[in-house]
Design a protein around this motif. Structure first.
Motif, PDB file in Angstrom:
ATOM      1  N   ASP A 157       0.829  -1.212   0.000  1.00 30.13           N
ATOM      2  CA  ASP A 157       0.000   0.000   0.000  1.00 30.13           C
ATOM      3  C   ASP A 157       0.859   1.256   0.000  1.00 30.13           C
ATOM      4  O   ASP A 157       0.559   2.224  -0.713  1.00 30.13           O
ATOM      5  CB  ASP A 157      -0.930   0.030   1.221  1.00 30.13           C
ATOM      6  N   ARG A 158       1.911   1.270   0.811  1.00 29.16           N
ATOM      7  CA  ARG A 158       2.775   2.455   0.875  1.00 29.16           C
ATOM      8  C   ARG A 158       3.459   2.702  -0.466  1.00 29.16           C
ATOM      9  O   ARG A 158       3.554   3.836  -0.928  1.00 29.16           O
ATOM     10  CB  ARG A 158       3.846   2.295   1.974  1.00 29.16           C
ATOM     11  N   ILE A 159       3.941   1.651  -1.079  1.00 30.75           N
ATOM     12  CA  ILE A 159       4.610   1.800  -2.374  1.00 30.75           C
ATOM     13  C   ILE A 159       3.609   2.251  -3.437  1.00 30.75           C
ATOM     14  O   ILE A 159       3.888   3.143  -4.234  1.00 30.75           O
ATOM     15  CB  ILE A 159       5.321   0.481  -2.762  1.00 30.75           C
ATOM     16  N   ALA A 160       2.418   1.657  -3.422  1.00 25.22           N
ATOM     17  CA  ALA A 160       1.389   2.000  -4.416  1.00 25.22           C
ATOM     18  C   ALA A 160       0.884   3.431  -4.250  1.00 25.22           C
ATOM     19  O   ALA A 160       0.422   4.043  -5.223  1.00 25.22           O
ATOM     20  CB  ALA A 160       0.222   1.026  -4.317  1.00 25.22           C
ATOM     21  N   ALA A 161       0.988   3.988  -3.036  1.00 27.38           N
ATOM     22  CA  ALA A 161       0.503   5.345  -2.780  1.00 27.38           C
ATOM     23  C   ALA A 161       1.436   6.400  -3.377  1.00 27.38           C
ATOM     24  O   ALA A 161       1.062   7.570  -3.482  1.00 27.38           O
ATOM     25  CB  ALA A 161       0.348   5.581  -1.280  1.00 27.38           C
ATOM     26  N   GLN A 162       2.638   5.994  -3.766  1.00 28.79           N
ATOM     27  CA  GLN A 162       3.594   6.935  -4.353  1.00 28.79           C
ATOM     28  C   GLN A 162       3.563   6.824  -5.873  1.00 28.79           C
ATOM     29  O   GLN A 162       3.017   5.879  -6.428  1.00 28.79           O
ATOM     30  CB  GLN A 162       5.006   6.646  -3.812  1.00 28.79           C
ATOM     31  N   VAL A 163       4.176   7.828  -6.519  1.00 29.09           N
ATOM     32  CA  VAL A 163       4.222   7.775  -7.978  1.00 29.09           C
ATOM     33  C   VAL A 163       5.037   6.555  -8.422  1.00 29.09           C
ATOM     34  O   VAL A 163       5.926   6.103  -7.696  1.00 29.09           O
ATOM     35  CB  VAL A 163       4.824   9.061  -8.595  1.00 29.09           C
ATOM     36  N   PRO A 164       4.763   6.020  -9.599  1.00 35.88           N
ATOM     37  CA  PRO A 164       5.541   4.876 -10.094  1.00 35.88           C
ATOM     38  C   PRO A 164       7.020   5.246 -10.270  1.00 35.88           C
ATOM     39  O   PRO A 164       7.361   6.402 -10.543  1.00 35.88           O
ATOM     40  CB  PRO A 164       4.893   4.573 -11.446  1.00 35.88           C
ATOM     41  N   ASP A 165       7.871   4.245 -10.112  1.00 34.11           N
ATOM     42  CA  ASP A 165       9.310   4.457 -10.260  1.00 34.11           C
ATOM     43  C   ASP A 165       9.643   5.136 -11.581  1.00 34.11           C
ATOM     44  O   ASP A 165      10.542   5.985 -11.641  1.00 34.11           O
ATOM     45  CB  ASP A 165      10.055   3.118 -10.183  1.00 34.11           C
ATOM     46  N   GLU A 166       8.933   4.779 -12.643  1.00 32.69           N
ATOM     47  CA  GLU A 166       9.232   5.329 -13.967  1.00 32.69           C
ATOM     48  C   GLU A 166       9.128   6.854 -13.981  1.00 32.69           C
ATOM     49  O   GLU A 166       9.891   7.530 -14.680  1.00 32.69           O
ATOM     50  CB  GLU A 166       8.276   4.737 -15.015  1.00 32.69           C
ATOM     51  N   GLN A 167       8.188   7.401 -13.210  1.00 36.25           N
ATOM     52  CA  GLN A 167       8.041   8.853 -13.174  1.00 36.25           C
ATOM     53  C   GLN A 167       9.221   9.520 -12.479  1.00 36.25           C
ATOM     54  O   GLN A 167       9.673  10.587 -12.901  1.00 36.25           O
ATOM     55  CB  GLN A 167       6.728   9.242 -12.482  1.00 36.25           C
ATOM     56  N   ARG A 168       9.732   8.891 -11.413  1.00 41.41           N
ATOM     57  CA  ARG A 168      10.919   9.450 -10.754  1.00 41.41           C
ATOM     58  C   ARG A 168      12.133   9.329 -11.659  1.00 41.41           C
ATOM     59  O   ARG A 168      12.910  10.277 -11.808  1.00 41.41           O
ATOM     60  CB  ARG A 168      11.170   8.741  -9.421  1.00 41.41           C
ATOM     61  N   LEU A 169      12.305   8.168 -12.270  1.00 39.73           N
ATOM     62  CA  LEU A 169      13.485   7.951 -13.126  1.00 39.73           C
ATOM     63  C   LEU A 169      13.471   8.892 -14.332  1.00 39.73           C
ATOM     64  O   LEU A 169      14.530   9.306 -14.807  1.00 39.73           O
ATOM     65  CB  LEU A 169      13.544   6.488 -13.570  1.00 39.73           C
ATOM     66  N   ALA A 170      12.290   9.258 -14.800  1.00 46.68           N
ATOM     67  CA  ALA A 170      12.181  10.135 -15.974  1.00 46.68           C
ATOM     68  C   ALA A 170      12.702  11.538 -15.704  1.00 46.68           C
ATOM     69  O   ALA A 170      13.108  12.240 -16.634  1.00 46.68           O
ATOM     70  CB  ALA A 170      10.721  10.206 -16.440  1.00 46.68           C
ATOM     71  N   ILE A 171      12.715  11.972 -14.449  1.00 49.13           N
ATOM     72  CA  ILE A 171      13.181  13.334 -14.133  1.00 49.13           C
ATOM     73  C   ILE A 171      14.616  13.349 -13.623  1.00 49.13           C
ATOM     74  O   ILE A 171      15.176  14.419 -13.357  1.00 49.13           O
ATOM     75  CB  ILE A 171      12.264  14.017 -13.091  1.00 49.13           C
ATOM     76  N   ALA A 172      15.234  12.192 -13.483  1.00 49.09           N
ATOM     77  CA  ALA A 172      16.550  12.090 -12.857  1.00 49.09           C
ATOM     78  C   ALA A 172      17.663  12.616 -13.752  1.00 49.09           C
ATOM     79  O   ALA A 172      17.715  12.304 -14.939  1.00 49.09           O
ATOM     80  CB  ALA A 172      16.847  10.637 -12.488  1.00 49.09           C
ATOM     81  N   ASP A 173      18.543  13.415 -13.153  1.00 54.03           N
ATOM     82  CA  ASP A 173      19.822  13.736 -13.784  1.00 54.03           C
ATOM     83  C   ASP A 173      20.855  12.685 -13.406  1.00 54.03           C
ATOM     84  O   ASP A 173      21.763  12.381 -14.179  1.00 54.03           O
ATOM     85  CB  ASP A 173      20.313  15.115 -13.330  1.00 54.03           C
ATOM     86  N   VAL A 174      20.724  12.151 -12.191  1.00 53.11           N
ATOM     87  CA  VAL A 174      21.616  11.115 -11.674  1.00 53.11           C
ATOM     88  C   VAL A 174      20.741  10.081 -10.977  1.00 53.11           C
ATOM     89  O   VAL A 174      19.854  10.437 -10.210  1.00 53.11           O
ATOM     90  CB  VAL A 174      22.626  11.700 -10.649  1.00 53.11           C
TER      91      VAL A 174
END
Length: 198
Positions: A157-174
């Protein structure tokens, strides 16, 4: 003053990276600590949370009962949005005050904003670099169960309540891959520090 956003999903190792950068001399500003500060008893933010979600989210001491609030918002996206509308503006204002204070104290400071909800709330701010701590969801779920005592369902539930990993990785510089050993994470963080001060 480079202003670095450090983000990652729950149990991604973000705090480990933040501690290592602080050891190197970075000024780390913790969004979660700011959230606690702006929600302290007597604050306007806490009063608004209680008005929105009811007295059951307050402990007998008058402090926020974080577990009670989490029980309401983690399973209800609309409730999370209402909570974020109360909390995010206050956190934004206080974090900016702390960024400005860090710069005033040390002109060449490396300021790291340790912020779990970057994608959700602050992605368009003028960051010099966005760093994402990343481990697969299965690794993070295991950590939540082993290290924080959650059930498998609570972790999911905690993981699902956050944005998907792909959205974080898409904004990453590092991206710092935290799925391996602590030494691996430390080595990647040290390389990041050399990049920041080099």
């Amino acid at each position: 003053m480079p202003l670095i956003a450090l983000t990652g999903g729950i149990a991604s190792g973000k705090s480990t990276i933040a501690r290592r950068l602080e050891e190197h001399g970075a000024v780390v500003i913790d969004a979660d600590a700011i959230v606690r500060d702006v929600q302290r008893p007597g604050s306007e933010v806490l009063e608004r949370i209680a008005a929105e979600f009811g007295a059951q989210v307050l402990a007998p001491s008058g402090e926020l009962d974080r577990a009670a609030l989490a029980a309401v918002v983690f399973s209800d996206a609309a409730a999370r949005e209402r909570l974020n509308a109360i909390v995010h503006p206050a956190v934004r204002s206080e974090s900016q005050r702390r960024f400005d204070a860090a710069l005033a104290a040390q002109e060449d400071a490396v300021v790291v904003y340790d912020v779990p909800l970057l994608v959700e709330a602050r992605v368009d701010d003028p960051w010099d670099l966005i760093v994402v701590a990343h481990a697969p969801a299965a690794v993070r779920a295991d950590r939540l169960q082993r290290l924080r005592g959650m059930t498998a369902a609570q972790a999911a539930d905690r993981i699902a309540a956050q944005v998907p990993d792909e959205q974080r990785l898409a904004i990453a510089d590092v991206v710092i891959d935290t799925s391996g050993s602590l030494d691996d994470t430390t080595a990647q963080t040290d390389a990041l520090w050399r990049r920041l001060v080099g």
